[in-house]
Design a protein around this motif. Structure first.
Motif, PDB file in Angstrom:
ATOM      1  N   UNK A  43       0.832  -1.208   0.000  1.00  0.00           N
ATOM      2  CA  UNK A  43       0.000   0.000   0.000  1.00  0.00           C
ATOM      3  C   UNK A  43       0.863   1.253   0.000  1.00  0.00           C
ATOM      4  N   UNK A  44       1.952   1.233   0.769  1.00  0.00           N
ATOM      5  CA  UNK A  44       2.849   2.385   0.792  1.00  0.00           C
ATOM      6  C   UNK A  44       3.479   2.627  -0.579  1.00  0.00           C
ATOM      7  N   UNK A  45       3.822   1.563  -1.274  1.00  0.00           N
ATOM      8  CA  UNK A  45       4.401   1.712  -2.613  1.00  0.00           C
ATOM      9  C   UNK A  45       3.384   2.310  -3.587  1.00  0.00           C
ATOM     10  N   UNK A  46       2.125   1.865  -3.483  1.00  0.00           N
ATOM     11  CA  UNK A  46       1.093   2.426  -4.363  1.00  0.00           C
ATOM     12  C   UNK A  46       0.854   3.905  -4.067  1.00  0.00           C
ATOM     13  N   UNK A  47       0.835   4.252  -2.773  1.00  0.00           N
ATOM     14  CA  UNK A  47       0.659   5.650  -2.410  1.00  0.00           C
ATOM     15  C   UNK A  47       1.823   6.489  -2.919  1.00  0.00           C
ATOM     16  N   UNK A  48       3.031   5.967  -2.766  1.00  0.00           N
ATOM     17  CA  UNK A  48       4.197   6.696  -3.252  1.00  0.00           C
ATOM     18  C   UNK A  48       4.136   6.891  -4.766  1.00  0.00           C
ATOM     19  N   UNK A  49       3.745   5.836  -5.487  1.00  0.00           N
ATOM     20  CA  UNK A  49       3.678   5.932  -6.946  1.00  0.00           C
ATOM     21  C   UNK A  49       2.654   6.984  -7.359  1.00  0.00           C
ATOM     22  N   UNK A  50       1.508   6.998  -6.687  1.00  0.00           N
ATOM     23  CA  UNK A  50       0.509   8.003  -7.013  1.00  0.00           C
ATOM     24  C   UNK A  50       0.967   9.408  -6.682  1.00  0.00           C
TER      25      UNK A  50
END
Length: 261
Positions: A16-23
């Motif tokens: 989830x943290x990686x997805x938030x960072x990517x966004x």
């Protein structure tokens, strides 16, 4: 709490943290927000980075042998140091897809192919964001996101048309990393395809070998049956051709002589 338990707990939070960072990083680079929205986008980048740092430190502390763990998790350290690699944490989610676990061989091969395809797409997208962030404001031809995507595709495939090239030091370093990543991904795909071909050839060879062995056994049984039949026929013929013992002739001297009248 041990290290394995901590990794199980942090598996999905890290995704989830990686997805938030990517966004957040995509919003920063493509949208270029300013003011209040810019602060929100910056927070979406910083908070996941803080999660990665906490996970790395706690995992290192809980490790039984910290030096060995440090050497085996250099990628996690690179994820913290290099923003380009943080979106690749999303690939952890692929390892939990149970749909691939039908058979052992196909599960491993399917997981590798999906992982490679996802890694390629994420690598191209993240590299395009990073190079656009590095080259914007310079004399480089990479000034828009579509241009950055085109450059990333050309670079990851090691084609190198030369129509676009980074001019900054960071951009050139990204190009080198992207080319090395493309070569590695191509090697994975080639190796997986080669293993699939070898497996199919081996399966056909095993089937042909099994069929050949079965035919040989059938021929051996047929030959054995014919041999027994021939021996039986030969015994019957020998019995018919055996000569009979001569019958003794009657002794005429023992007969009563006839009287003449």
């Amino acid at each position: 709490m041990n290290s394995e338990r901590w990794q199980q707990i942090m598996e999905w939070p890290l995704v989830a943290a990686a997805l938030v960072f990517l966004g957040g990083y995509s919003w920063q680079v493509i949208g270029q927000p300013t003011g209040r929205t810019g602060e929100i986008a910056f927070a979406l980048v910083i908070v996941p980075w803080f999660v990665f740092v906490v996970d790395y430190v706690i995992s290192l502390v809980l490790a039984p042998d910290r030096w060995v763990w440090f050497r085996r998790h250099l990628f996690d350290l690179a994820v913290i140091a290099l923003p380009l690699l943080r979106p690749l944490r999303v690939l952890r989610a692929i390892t939990v897809l149970h749909i691939l676990n039908r058979t052992v061989g196909t599960a491993v091969r399917g997981r590798i192919l999906i992982y490679t395809a996802s890694a390629s797409a994420l690598l191209v997208y993240a590299a395009a964001l990073a190079v656009l962030d590095a080259e914007r404001g310079t004399e480089s031809a990479i000034n828009t996101f579509p241009d950055a995507i085109w450059w990333a595709f050309v670079t990851v495939t090691t084609v190198g048309y030369g129509d676009m090239a980074p001019v900054s030091g960071v951009g050139r370093m990204l190009a080198v990393c992207l080319m090395l990543g493309g070569i590695a991904l191509l090697g994975v795909v080639t190796g997986t395809l080669a293993s699939w071909i070898v497996e199919k050839v081996s399966e056909n060879a095993d089937e042909n070998q099994s069929a050949t062995v079965a035919h040989i056994h059938a021929l051996e049984e047929t030959i054995a049956a014919l041999t027994l039949r021939i021996e039986a026929l030969g015994g019957s013929a020998a019995a018919e051709e055996q000569p009979t013992e001569p019958q003794p002739r009657p002794d005429r001297t023992a007969e009563t002589p006839r009287t003449t009248m």
